[in-house]
Design a protein around this motif. Structure first.
Motif, mmCIF file in Angstrom:
data_model
loop_
_atom_site.group_PDB
_atom_site.id
_atom_site.type_symbol
_atom_site.label_atom_id
_atom_site.label_comp_id
_atom_site.label_asym_id
_atom_site.label_seq_id
_atom_site.Cartn_x
_atom_site.Cartn_y
_atom_site.Cartn_z
ATOM 1 N N GLY A 1 0.843 -1.185 0.000
ATOM 2 C CA GLY A 1 0.000 0.000 0.000
ATOM 3 C C GLY A 1 0.872 1.225 0.000
ATOM 4 O O GLY A 1 2.049 1.163 0.318
ATOM 5 N N GLY A 2 0.267 2.324 -0.386
ATOM 6 C CA GLY A 2 1.044 3.544 -0.400
ATOM 7 C C GLY A 2 0.156 4.755 -0.550
ATOM 8 O O GLY A 2 -1.054 4.639 -0.630
ATOM 9 N N ILE A 3 0.798 5.902 -0.559
ATOM 10 C CA ILE A 3 0.062 7.149 -0.731
ATOM 11 C C ILE A 3 0.046 7.453 -2.226
ATOM 12 O O ILE A 3 1.087 7.673 -2.833
ATOM 13 N N ALA A 4 -1.133 7.447 -2.803
ATOM 14 C CA ALA A 4 -1.237 7.603 -4.249
ATOM 15 C C ALA A 4 -1.186 9.077 -4.630
ATOM 16 O O ALA A 4 -1.838 9.911 -4.016
ATOM 17 N N ARG A 5 -0.410 9.394 -5.614
ATOM 18 C CA ARG A 5 -0.320 10.749 -6.145
ATOM 19 C C ARG A 5 -0.239 10.675 -7.660
ATOM 20 O O ARG A 5 0.102 9.649 -8.215
ATOM 21 N N LYS A 6 -0.523 11.780 -8.275
ATOM 22 C CA LYS A 6 -0.440 11.814 -9.721
ATOM 23 C C LYS A 6 0.565 12.872 -10.153
ATOM 24 O O LYS A 6 0.561 13.983 -9.636
ATOM 25 N N LEU A 7 1.393 12.508 -11.093
ATOM 26 C CA LEU A 7 2.356 13.471 -11.612
ATOM 27 C C LEU A 7 1.658 14.354 -12.629
ATOM 28 O O LEU A 7 0.724 13.924 -13.297
ATOM 29 N N HIS B 1 3.231 14.466 3.067
ATOM 30 C CA HIS B 1 2.174 14.008 2.156
ATOM 31 C C HIS B 1 1.042 13.367 2.936
ATOM 32 O O HIS B 1 -0.136 13.585 2.653
ATOM 33 N N ASP B 2 1.428 12.584 3.919
ATOM 34 C CA ASP B 2 0.431 11.879 4.719
ATOM 35 C C ASP B 2 -0.404 12.858 5.534
ATOM 36 O O ASP B 2 -1.630 12.745 5.604
ATOM 37 N N ALA C 1 4.084 8.014 -17.554
ATOM 38 C CA ALA C 1 3.667 7.089 -16.494
ATOM 39 C C ALA C 1 3.376 7.944 -15.262
ATOM 40 O O ALA C 1 4.253 8.198 -14.446
ATOM 41 N N LEU C 2 2.142 8.432 -15.206
ATOM 42 C CA LEU C 2 1.872 9.514 -14.254
ATOM 43 C C LEU C 2 1.383 9.056 -12.884
ATOM 44 O O LEU C 2 1.449 9.804 -11.926
ATOM 45 N N LYS C 3 0.876 7.862 -12.812
ATOM 46 C CA LYS C 3 0.368 7.420 -11.512
ATOM 47 C C LYS C 3 1.511 6.874 -10.669
ATOM 48 O O LYS C 3 2.200 5.949 -11.076
ATOM 49 N N ILE C 4 1.680 7.486 -9.514
ATOM 50 C CA ILE C 4 2.737 7.001 -8.637
ATOM 51 C C ILE C 4 2.164 6.764 -7.250
ATOM 52 O O ILE C 4 1.068 7.206 -6.927
ATOM 53 N N SER C 5 2.912 6.078 -6.448
ATOM 54 C CA SER C 5 2.495 5.833 -5.083
ATOM 55 C C SER C 5 3.726 5.730 -4.205
ATOM 56 O O SER C 5 4.723 5.128 -4.597
#
Lengths: 202, 151
Positions: free
Chosen positions: A35-41, A141-142, B139-143
């Motif tokens: 699991g992780g903190i999802a972000r979009k570039l 971020h969290d 590849a824009l979705k990161i986590s």
């Protein structure tokens, strides 16, 4: 003649019980998932557009290479304070929002004219140094994410009588359009706008 | 007359016939709950940061994991990146993502996520370099990987 020894306990059904337990554990155990903190570039663009932003609609959080946190360029804070600062900033609702939504009538903030106008205008800008540790970076971020989650939960409780997280959980089993719309509506009320600034070179 | 005398006082032996079942049950339980690591780590196992808001992945095949941590060699400083089973450089990222894309259906590609499994002491600079490469190939979705905090 009658020999009366106690009869042996029938162990035939033991296997059934064991299998029952086995199946129970099979169903109940969730395997550990990443699991992780999802972000979009942001999308890559060649055209550089200068978007004019009012300074008051941007909350600047900067972390230096010693993991010290600076908010709005003058306030040194600890990581545990970030959530409250972000919360106050997003929920301020001191003005008029984008897309003709007018004033923020669900905000419970101070309506400070010096802080953000509307949650859909409020931008949280994260500036880090190349030497910043990943731990501190994720911590911020969290904290920011937690602020958004709390606000979304609150407005979702008021509107639908259910927290946002509960709605999202429900989505796993319920794929109806109605639920999708609800989630989208909440997300539109408090859109997560986090911008990451390219880290500074030392 | 002898009816009562012959009655034995010993308890019957407890049946051990079900013991194998119980043992098998335990065996199956551990077999199921243990997750096997798919890739052998060539770096020091990264210590993930803690976070509250964690999103779990539902489709594992859409996730490409990038490991960032310290080298096993204690004299070597700086962050080391591992992709699949190899130590890699930042410039290898794009190839790695393209490789993973090939395994997927075309319509799944926008849902691909890159997961950063980085040590808490890893530097943001390394991650920023990777992110720049990811942006270049859309590849824009990161986590950012983290472990849940129990409170």
């Amino acid at each position: 003649m009658a020999r009366r020894t106690a009869p042996e306990i029938n162990a035939g059904s033991m296997a059934d019980i064991a299998f029952l337990l086995l199946i129970f554990f099979l169903v109940a155990t969730t395997m550990e998932v990443d699991g992780g903190i999802a972000r979009k570039l942001p999308q890559k663009t060649d055209v550089k557009t200068d978007i004019k932003l009012k300074e008051k609609n941007v909350l600047q959080i900067a972390i230096n290479r010693n993991d010290d946190i600076l908010v709005e360029g003058n306030q040194r804070v600890k990581i545990k304070d970030i959530k409250q600062i972000a919360l106050d900033f997003i929920d301020n609702g001191g003005g008029i929002g984008n897309k003709d939504v007018g004033k923020c009538d669900y905000c419970k903030g101070k309506k400070d004219p010096k802080s953000s106008d509307h949650p859909n205008k409020a931008i949280i800008s994260l500036k880090s140094d190349r030497g910043t540790s990943y731990g501190a970076f994720v911590g911020i971020h969290d904290a920011v994410g937690a602020a958004y989650t709390e606000l979304r939960n609150r407005v979702s409780m008021e509107k639908y009588g259910k927290s946002f997280q509960a709605l999202e959980k429900q989505q796993k089993s319920d794929k109806s359009q109605k639920l999708k719309d609800k989630i989208k509506a909440i997300k539109d009320l408090y859109p997560e706008i986090i911008s990451e600034v390219e880290p500074t070179e030392n | 007359m002898s009816k009562f005398k012959k009655q034995k006082k010993e308890l019957p032996p407890i049946s051990t016939a079900s013991l194998p079942d119980i043992v098998f049950m335990l065996l199956f339980f551990f077999m199921v709950s243990t997750t096997m690591r798919e890739t052998e780590l060539m770096i020091k196992p990264p210590q993930l940061p803690q976070a509250h808001a964690i999103k779990k992945f539902e489709h594992k095949n859409l996730v490409s994991t990038v490991y960032i941590g310290k080298s096993l060699n204690p004299n070597k400083k700086g962050d080391v990146i591992q992709l699949n089973d190899k130590i890699a450089r930042v410039s290898d990222i794009q190839g790695f993502i393209f490789n993973n894309r090939e395994k997927l259906q075309e319509e799944e590609i926008p849902f691909m996520t890159t997961l950063f499994k980085a040590d808490i002491d890893a530097k943001v600079g390394t991650i920023a370099d990777i992110k720049r490469n990811l942006r270049d190939i859309d590849a824009l979705k990161i986590s950012y990987a983290a472990v849940g905090r129990n409170e």
